[in-house]
Write a protein that holds these residues in place. Sequence first.
Motif, PDB file in Angstrom:
ATOM      1  N   GLY A   1     -18.142 -12.661  -4.183  1.00  0.00           N
ATOM      2  CA  GLY A   1     -17.723 -11.593  -5.091  1.00  0.00           C
ATOM      3  C   GLY A   1     -18.763 -10.520  -5.306  1.00  0.00           C
ATOM      4  O   GLY A   1     -18.494  -9.509  -5.961  1.00  0.00           O
ATOM      5  N   GLY A   2     -19.968 -10.692  -4.752  1.00  0.00           N
ATOM      6  CA  GLY A   2     -21.052  -9.747  -4.985  1.00  0.00           C
ATOM      7  C   GLY A   2     -20.765  -8.341  -4.473  1.00  0.00           C
ATOM      8  O   GLY A   2     -20.862  -7.360  -5.214  1.00  0.00           O
ATOM      9  N   ILE A   3     -20.416  -8.232  -3.214  1.00  0.00           N
ATOM     10  CA  ILE A   3     -20.162  -6.911  -2.621  1.00  0.00           C
ATOM     11  C   ILE A   3     -18.929  -6.250  -3.230  1.00  0.00           C
ATOM     12  O   ILE A   3     -18.999  -5.084  -3.635  1.00  0.00           O
ATOM     13  CB  ILE A   3     -20.095  -7.003  -1.084  1.00  0.00           C
ATOM     14  N   PRO A   4     -17.788  -6.967  -3.363  1.00  0.00           N
ATOM     15  CA  PRO A   4     -16.644  -6.320  -4.032  1.00  0.00           C
ATOM     16  C   PRO A   4     -16.971  -5.875  -5.458  1.00  0.00           C
ATOM     17  O   PRO A   4     -16.529  -4.808  -5.896  1.00  0.00           O
ATOM     18  CB  PRO A   4     -15.561  -7.408  -4.028  1.00  0.00           C
TER      19      PRO A   4
ATOM     20  N   THR B   1     -12.181  -4.305   8.205  1.00  0.00           N
ATOM     21  CA  THR B   1     -13.181  -3.242   8.349  1.00  0.00           C
ATOM     22  C   THR B   1     -13.693  -2.838   6.969  1.00  0.00           C
ATOM     23  O   THR B   1     -13.052  -3.110   5.944  1.00  0.00           O
ATOM     24  CB  THR B   1     -12.578  -2.003   9.025  1.00  0.00           C
ATOM     25  N   TRP B   2     -14.820  -2.133   6.947  1.00  0.00           N
ATOM     26  CA  TRP B   2     -15.343  -1.611   5.678  1.00  0.00           C
ATOM     27  C   TRP B   2     -14.369  -0.600   5.086  1.00  0.00           C
ATOM     28  O   TRP B   2     -14.197  -0.536   3.865  1.00  0.00           O
ATOM     29  CB  TRP B   2     -16.725  -0.988   5.877  1.00  0.00           C
ATOM     30  N   GLY B   3     -13.714   0.186   5.937  1.00  0.00           N
ATOM     31  CA  GLY B   3     -12.739   1.165   5.453  1.00  0.00           C
ATOM     32  C   GLY B   3     -11.566   0.495   4.762  1.00  0.00           C
ATOM     33  O   GLY B   3     -11.105   0.941   3.706  1.00  0.00           O
ATOM     34  N   ARG B   4     -11.062  -0.591   5.354  1.00  0.00           N
ATOM     35  CA  ARG B   4      -9.960  -1.345   4.743  1.00  0.00           C
ATOM     36  C   ARG B   4     -10.401  -1.956   3.415  1.00  0.00           C
ATOM     37  O   ARG B   4      -9.667  -1.934   2.428  1.00  0.00           O
ATOM     38  CB  ARG B   4      -9.475  -2.434   5.707  1.00  0.00           C
ATOM     39  N   LEU B   5     -11.615  -2.507   3.384  1.00  0.00           N
ATOM     40  CA  LEU B   5     -12.133  -3.079   2.139  1.00  0.00           C
ATOM     41  C   LEU B   5     -12.202  -2.008   1.056  1.00  0.00           C
ATOM     42  O   LEU B   5     -11.803  -2.233  -0.085  1.00  0.00           O
ATOM     43  CB  LEU B   5     -13.517  -3.711   2.363  1.00  0.00           C
ATOM     44  N   ASP B   6     -12.688  -0.824   1.405  1.00  0.00           N
ATOM     45  CA  ASP B   6     -12.787   0.257   0.427  1.00  0.00           C
ATOM     46  C   ASP B   6     -11.399   0.637  -0.108  1.00  0.00           C
ATOM     47  O   ASP B   6     -11.231   0.857  -1.308  1.00  0.00           O
ATOM     48  CB  ASP B   6     -13.478   1.483   1.032  1.00  0.00           C
TER      49      ASP B   6
ATOM     50  N   LYS C   1      -7.586   0.282  -4.715  1.00  0.00           N
ATOM     51  CA  LYS C   1      -6.321  -0.247  -5.257  1.00  0.00           C
ATOM     52  C   LYS C   1      -6.584  -1.127  -6.482  1.00  0.00           C
ATOM     53  O   LYS C   1      -5.918  -0.997  -7.511  1.00  0.00           O
ATOM     54  CB  LYS C   1      -5.595  -1.046  -4.167  1.00  0.00           C
ATOM     55  N   ILE C   2      -7.555  -2.019  -6.385  1.00  0.00           N
ATOM     56  CA  ILE C   2      -7.892  -2.906  -7.496  1.00  0.00           C
ATOM     57  C   ILE C   2      -8.430  -2.099  -8.675  1.00  0.00           C
ATOM     58  O   ILE C   2      -8.052  -2.325  -9.828  1.00  0.00           O
ATOM     59  CB  ILE C   2      -8.916  -3.968  -7.056  1.00  0.00           C
TER      60      ILE C   2
END
Length: 199
Positions: free
Chosen positions: A50-53, A14-19, A24-25
């Motif tokens: 890698g663009g969005i991250p 999910t977008w929430g998990r990605l955020d 963390k990173i």
Amino acid sequence: MKTRITSEDFNVMTWGRLDDLIVKIADQVKLFCASEGIHVDYMLPVLRGGGIPAIMLSYKLGIRKFQAIQTEHDYSAHMVVESLNSLEALHDKTRDYVILLVDCYHATGRTAESMYDRIKSILPRARVIYAVVGRDLMHLEDNREFLYSCCGFVSNECGIVAKVRRCYAHTLNKITLFPWENLPEEVTKMNEELENEGI
């Protein structure tokens, strides 16, 4: 076409998990930079994944300067082919730039190695921090001398694909599907790659 990979083999992020993973990173990168007394000069996303991250990380870290590298994988030759590189626009080749190289998933490490080598060929004094959202358990070691390396999560995707390639029926692990990816397209793409390999 035989179906070896199905939608059940994917873990849809999910977008929430990605955020949460980006936070963390970002915390890891901030802590490292503070301990070394350095700051990141340029964010370098490996396009497209890698663009969005990288954009999300740039907001968390307050980094506004971007360069980009785009790659394509030639799976038949087991190599990474560069198709865009904006690093060459940096004029001061003698400066000790700190580059934050960002990708979405580190599977075998070929992309990271290729990008590190390319960065060093253009900017030999550059120091490279490598941040990736996910990293494969089978490839945790870096084969290049990154200044620092971090990730948000570790999985066993290479193990999953290896088992499918050996025709094992099911695995307990899942393949990560990032929020910007399309599940039916990824299932089709992976099965086509397996079929092209004669599996």
